[in-house]
Write a protein that holds these residues in place. Structure first.
Motif, PDB file in Angstrom:
ATOM      1  N   THR A   8      53.226 129.189  95.855  1.00 26.83           N
ATOM      2  CA  THR A   8      54.577 129.173  96.408  1.00 26.83           C
ATOM      3  C   THR A   8      55.047 127.730  96.392  1.00 26.83           C
ATOM      4  N   ARG A   9      56.205 127.489  95.774  1.00 28.65           N
ATOM      5  CA  ARG A   9      56.636 126.111  95.530  1.00 28.65           C
ATOM      6  C   ARG A   9      57.731 125.637  96.476  1.00 28.65           C
ATOM      7  N   GLY A  10      58.216 126.485  97.330  1.00 26.97           N
ATOM      8  CA  GLY A  10      59.275 126.098  98.262  1.00 26.97           C
ATOM      9  C   GLY A  10      59.754 127.301  99.028  1.00 26.97           C
ATOM     10  N   ALA A  11      60.818 127.107  99.788  1.00 32.62           N
ATOM     11  CA  ALA A  11      61.322 128.196 100.620  1.00 32.62           C
ATOM     12  C   ALA A  11      61.782 129.386  99.797  1.00 32.62           C
ATOM     13  N   GLU A  12      62.248 129.152  98.567  1.00 34.54           N
ATOM     14  CA  GLU A  12      62.722 130.241  97.723  1.00 34.54           C
ATOM     15  C   GLU A  12      62.266 130.074  96.280  1.00 34.54           C
ATOM     16  N   GLU A  13      61.103 129.465  96.082  1.00 32.70           N
ATOM     17  CA  GLU A  13      60.595 129.253  94.733  1.00 32.70           C
ATOM     18  C   GLU A  13      59.121 129.627  94.659  1.00 32.70           C
ATOM     19  N   GLY A  14      58.756 130.229  93.558  1.00 26.54           N
ATOM     20  CA  GLY A  14      57.357 130.577  93.343  1.00 26.54           C
ATOM     21  C   GLY A  14      57.056 132.000  93.757  1.00 26.54           C
ATOM     22  N   LEU A  15      55.763 132.271  93.910  1.00 28.00           N
ATOM     23  CA  LEU A  15      55.297 133.618  94.237  1.00 28.00           C
ATOM     24  C   LEU A  15      55.234 133.835  95.742  1.00 28.00           C
TER      25      LEU A  15
ATOM     26  N   GLU B 157      60.193 134.709  93.068  1.00 30.10           N
ATOM     27  CA  GLU B 157      61.518 134.751  93.681  1.00 30.10           C
ATOM     28  C   GLU B 157      62.627 134.458  92.683  1.00 30.10           C
ATOM     29  N   HIS B 158      63.666 135.337  92.757  1.00 30.73           N
ATOM     30  CA  HIS B 158      64.856 135.254  91.900  1.00 30.73           C
ATOM     31  C   HIS B 158      64.560 135.580  90.430  1.00 30.73           C
ATOM     32  N   ARG B 159      63.342 136.101  90.151  1.00 25.13           N
ATOM     33  CA  ARG B 159      63.032 136.382  88.750  1.00 25.13           C
ATOM     34  C   ARG B 159      62.516 137.810  88.555  1.00 25.13           C
ATOM     35  N   PHE B 160      61.364 138.150  89.115  1.00 23.86           N
ATOM     36  CA  PHE B 160      60.796 139.470  88.864  1.00 23.86           C
ATOM     37  C   PHE B 160      59.694 139.776  89.871  1.00 23.86           C
ATOM     38  N   TRP B 161      59.425 141.072  89.998  1.00 24.20           N
ATOM     39  CA  TRP B 161      58.244 141.555  90.726  1.00 24.20           C
ATOM     40  C   TRP B 161      57.115 141.718  89.716  1.00 24.20           C
TER      41      TRP B 161
END
Length: 244
Positions: free
Chosen positions: A41-48, A105-109
């Motif tokens: 997880t790369r941030g509040a709304e980035e990464g897995l 996040e913001h890309r795909f499950w």
């Protein structure tokens, strides 16, 4: 067909207690990174992120895009992650299918890449309404059956319940514009845009606002709430506008 490639999840276990309707719970999962790319997880709304869906028994979505829980550490290929994630049980009680997945996040499950989510059939039980407290000032009288209807809404899953307000002898005066949204009539409104007046709240919730001198609750922390215009409270006198 098993997924292959950089992002592959192999779910191992799910541990959880009983789910009560509308209640935020923590469950524990174990999942293996069976792909070739590290998870982070790369941030509040980035990464897995760990997340979930609630489905009906046929797999149709009831609640999509559940709470996000960041990964507590980087998970390298071949490693196992055991972690808690927060999820809120659906409303009303009943039979559901819980599907836990990872989302970029913001890309795909990951399930959209051919991974199988972790699915379990779950019986969601009625919410415990034993700790409900009603905040009424002196001179406020609930209509017959008010308490029973409020309790039923709590058991359905709502932590905060409120209704309409009337003045003894007739409608509220025009000089009370703050109470205009609380006129009796209508039905259930789970997205009511005003604070709940003279509410019934499940602990630890407390009134956090006032409307025309009456105790009120402004919904917060995403706790589910319900306004029902058929739940009528009659104000007997102006002197009764003090919080009890």
């Amino acid at each position: 067909m098993s997924a292959s490639g950089p992002l592959v999840a192999r779910w191992r276990t799910l541990e959880h207690a009983t789910f009560q309707a509308g209640v935020l719970r923590h469950v524990t999962v174990e999942v293996e990174n069976a792909g070739s790319a590290a998870w982070r997880t790369r941030g509040a709304e980035e990464g897995l992120f760990l997340s979930y869906h609630w489905l009906d028994e046929r797999g149709n979505p009831i609640v999509w895009d559940g709470w996000r829980t960041p990964l507590e550490r980087t998970v390298e290929p071949g490693e196992m992650l055991r972690q808690e994630l927060a999820l809120r049980a659906p409303i009303p009680p009943g039979a559901y299918r819980l599907a836990i997945d990872l989302v970029e996040e913001h890309r795909f499950w990951l399930s959209e890449l051919g991974n199988e989510p972790l699915e379990r059939d779950v019986q969601v039980v009625a919410r415990d309404a034993g700790a409900a407290r009603v905040f009424l000032p002196e001179g406020a009288e609930p209509a017959p059956g008010w308490l029973e209807r409020v309790r039923a809404l709590h058991e359905e899953g709502y932590a905060a319940v409120g209704g309409s307000v009337e003045r003894e002898g007739g409608p509220l005066r025009r000089s009370e514009p703050a109470l205009a949204p609380y006129a009796s009539g209508g039905g259930r409104h789970p997205r009511f845009p005003h604070p709940l007046v003279c509410p019934s709240l499940l602990a630890p919730l407390e009134p956090n606002a006032e409307v025309a001198g009456l105790p009120a609750y402004q919904p917060e922390d995403e706790e589910p709430y319900m306004f029902d215009g058929r739940l009528v409270i009659t104000l007997r006198s102006r002197s009764g506008r003090r919080r009890s």
